[in-house]
Enzyme design. Structure first.
Site, PDB file in Angstrom:
ATOM      1  N   ASN A   1      42.585 -24.748 -12.083  1.00 17.68           N
ATOM      2  CA  ASN A   1      43.323 -23.521 -11.569  1.00 17.68           C
ATOM      3  C   ASN A   1      42.644 -22.584 -10.831  1.00 17.68           C
ATOM      4  O   ASN A   1      41.521 -22.395 -11.159  1.00 17.68           O
ATOM      5  CB  ASN A   1      43.947 -23.008 -12.825  1.00 17.68           C
ATOM      6  CG  ASN A   1      45.029 -23.615 -13.523  1.00 17.68           C
ATOM      7  OD1 ASN A   1      46.012 -24.642 -12.807  1.00 17.68           O
ATOM      8  ND2 ASN A   1      45.464 -23.274 -14.663  1.00 17.68           N
ATOM      9  N   PRO A   2      43.174 -22.033  -9.628  1.00 16.29           N
ATOM     10  CA  PRO A   2      42.248 -21.193  -9.061  1.00 16.29           C
ATOM     11  C   PRO A   2      41.637 -19.931  -9.772  1.00 16.29           C
ATOM     12  O   PRO A   2      40.734 -19.507  -9.540  1.00 16.29           O
ATOM     13  CB  PRO A   2      43.248 -20.674  -8.015  1.00 16.29           C
ATOM     14  CG  PRO A   2      44.210 -21.867  -7.902  1.00 16.29           C
ATOM     15  CD  PRO A   2      44.065 -22.379  -8.942  1.00 16.29           C
TER      16      PRO A   2
ATOM     17  N   HIS B   1      53.787 -20.026 -19.693  1.00 15.11           N
ATOM     18  CA  HIS B   1      53.976 -21.539 -20.236  1.00 15.11           C
ATOM     19  C   HIS B   1      54.799 -21.623 -21.647  1.00 15.11           C
ATOM     20  O   HIS B   1      54.481 -20.783 -22.586  1.00 15.11           O
ATOM     21  CB  HIS B   1      52.910 -22.145 -20.124  1.00 15.11           C
ATOM     22  CG  HIS B   1      52.418 -22.455 -18.959  1.00 15.11           C
ATOM     23  ND1 HIS B   1      52.635 -22.501 -17.917  1.00 15.11           N
ATOM     24  CD2 HIS B   1      50.655 -21.926 -18.798  1.00 15.11           C
ATOM     25  CE1 HIS B   1      51.751 -22.835 -16.761  1.00 15.11           C
ATOM     26  NE2 HIS B   1      50.643 -22.205 -17.259  1.00 15.11           N
TER      27      HIS B   1
END
Length: 362
Positions: free
Chosen positions: A197-198, A332
Site C-alpha cells: 500500500n502506498p 475494511h
C-alpha cells in the site's frame, strides 16, 4: 418624507434581523440540549458496541468466534463442483487473468484510467505513463496447482506454518511483511507476489522523496517476486507508486513492480456486494484471495483470523504476527470478509488454516 420612509424601512429590517437571531439561538439550544432530558425506558440509549463496558459486546464476539470455530472444525474436503461453480462466477464477472494488472494491452495509449476511489478524476495515459505498464498480462494462460495466500494476522505467530506455506507453487503476501527475524518458521520465506500500500511507502520510506536505498534493501527477502501497487486507487497514490517503480529500475532490483487495475477492483467490489458483503473498500487480503481463486486449482488461506483471541484456547493475539498496530476499522470489514471466506471453506471451495500446521498443503 422620503427620508422618513427610509428610516422606517431600516428600523424594520433591524428588528427582523434581531428576531431572526433570537429564533436561531433558540432552535440551536433546543436541538443541542434536548438530549439531556431523561429518556423513558421504552426508548433505551443505543450504545457503541465497541465502547460498551457491560461485557455484552464481548459476549457477542465470543459467540461469533464459537460459531466460526464450529464451522471450521468439520473435516475439510475439496468440493470440486462448488469450486468450479464459484470460480466460473468470479471469472465471468471480474476476468482477473486478463484485467487484474494494468498492461499496455488492456490500458492503451491515450485511454483514460478511472480511479477506483475518485471516479470523477480520470487520468489520461500519456506515452511516459504507458511505458511503465507491462507489455502483457503476467497471469494469462497460467494456472498454479497450489497457492498460499498469506495474511499478516497474529494467529500466524508460533503456528509453524512456514514449511507448509513454502511448499505451495505460488505464494501471495500482503503489505510487505517481515520474513526474517525468526518469523520464517511460522510464515515461510518464499514469495511470488507481494502487495504494498502506498501508505507504507509514505510512512516507512518518506514517500521515496529522500534516501531510496533502504526501500530497495527492504525488498531483498522477496527476491524476484512481483510487487503489486494500487497506483490508480486514488490520485495521490499514483506519484508515489511511480517513484517506487523508478527506484527499483534505477537500483536494478530483481523485484518486478506491477499496477493493480482499478477496473478489476470495481468489478471485484460489485461481485462481493452481490455475495452479500458490505464494506467501504475490500481489503488487500480479500483482493489477492479472489485473484488466487481464478488462477489456482487449490487455494490455501493463512493468517486471516480477524479477532484478538485465538480460536482454540482464547489466548490474546496481536493484530499482526510482527506487531500490534491496529488498522482502520471504518475502511475494511475484516470479520465480515472472513465470514465469507469461511463460508467458502465450508463449501470446499478453498481451505482456511487456523492454528498449528503439521504438514504441506493437501
Amino acid at each position: 418624507m422620503r427620508g422618513l420612509l427610509l428610516k422606517l424601512l431600516f428600523s424594520l429590517m433591524l428588528c427582523l434581523f434581531i428576531l431572526g437571531t433570537v429564533l436561531t439561538a433558540f432552535v440551536w439550544y433546543v436541538f443541542n440540549y434536548s438530549d439531556d432530558r431523561p429518556r423513558s425506558s421504552s426508548h433505551p440509549i443505543r450504545k457503541n458496541p465497541e465502547a460498551d463496558p457491560s461485557g455484552v459486546c464481548k459476549e457477542c464476539r465470543e459467540n461469533t468466534i464459537d460459531k466460526m470455530v464450529e464451522i471450521h472444525s468439520h473435516t475439510w474436503k475439496k468440493q470440486e463442483a462448488n469450486f468450479k461453480k464459484f470460480r466460473s462466477q468470479l471469472t465471468s464477472r471480474c476476468h482477473g487473468a486478463t484485467k487484474a494488472i494494468v498492461t499496455q494491452v488492456n490500458t492503451p495509449l491515450e485511454s483514460k484510467i478511472v480511479y477506483d476511489g475518485e471516479k470523477r478524476k480520470p487520468l489520461v495515459v500519456t506515452p511516459k505513463l504507458f511505458s511503465t505498464f507491462l507489455k502483457e498480462q503476467p497471469f494469462k494462460n497460467v494456472t498454479w496447482e497450489t497457492c498460499a495466500v498469506v495474511g499478516n494476522g497474529g494467529i500466524l505467530l508460533n503456528s509453524s506454518c512456514g514449511e507448509e506455506i513454502d511448499s505451495a507453487h505460488f505464494v501471495f503476501r500482503c503489505n510487505l511483511p517481515p520474513l526474517d527475524k525468526g518469523y520464517e518458521k511460522d510464515v515461510g520465506n518464499n514469495t511470488d507476489l507481494v502487495t504494498a500500500n502506498p501508505s507504507i511507502l509514505l510512512e516507512k520510506f518518506e514517500g521515496l522523496m529522500e534516501h531510496r536505498r533502504p526501500f530497495v534493501e527492504s525488498l531483498s527477502s522477496y527476491r524476484d517476486s512481483m510487487l503489486l501497487l494500487p497506483a490508480f486507487s486514488y490520485g495521490h497514490n499514483t506519484p508515489v507508486s511511480l517513484r517506487a517503480l523508478y527506484t527499483l529500475q534505477d537500483f536494478n532490483s530483481p523485484v518486478q513492480p506491477i499496477f493493480l487495475n482499478p477496473e478489476y477492483l470495481q468489478s471485484l467490489a460489485r461481485f462481493w456486494r452481490a455475495q452479500g458483503l458490505r464494506a467501504m473498500r475490500l481489503s488487500t487480503g480479500l483482493i489477492v484471495a479472489s485473484l488466487a481463486l481464478e488462477l489456482c486449482t487449490n487455494v490455501h488461506i493463512y493468517g486471516f483470523w480477524p479477532f484478538a483471541q485465538h480460536p482454540h484456547d482464547r489466548r490474546p493475539l496481536t493484530n499482526h504476527y510482527y506487531d500490534n498496530r491496529q488498522s482502520k476499522k471504518t475502511v475494511h470489514a475484516m470479520p465480515a470478509e472472513f465470514a465469507h471466506l469461511l463460508r467458502l471453506h465450508g463449501q470446499g471451495v478453498l481451505r482456511v488454516h487456523l492454528g498449528q500446521c503439521a504438514s504441506g498443503p493437501r
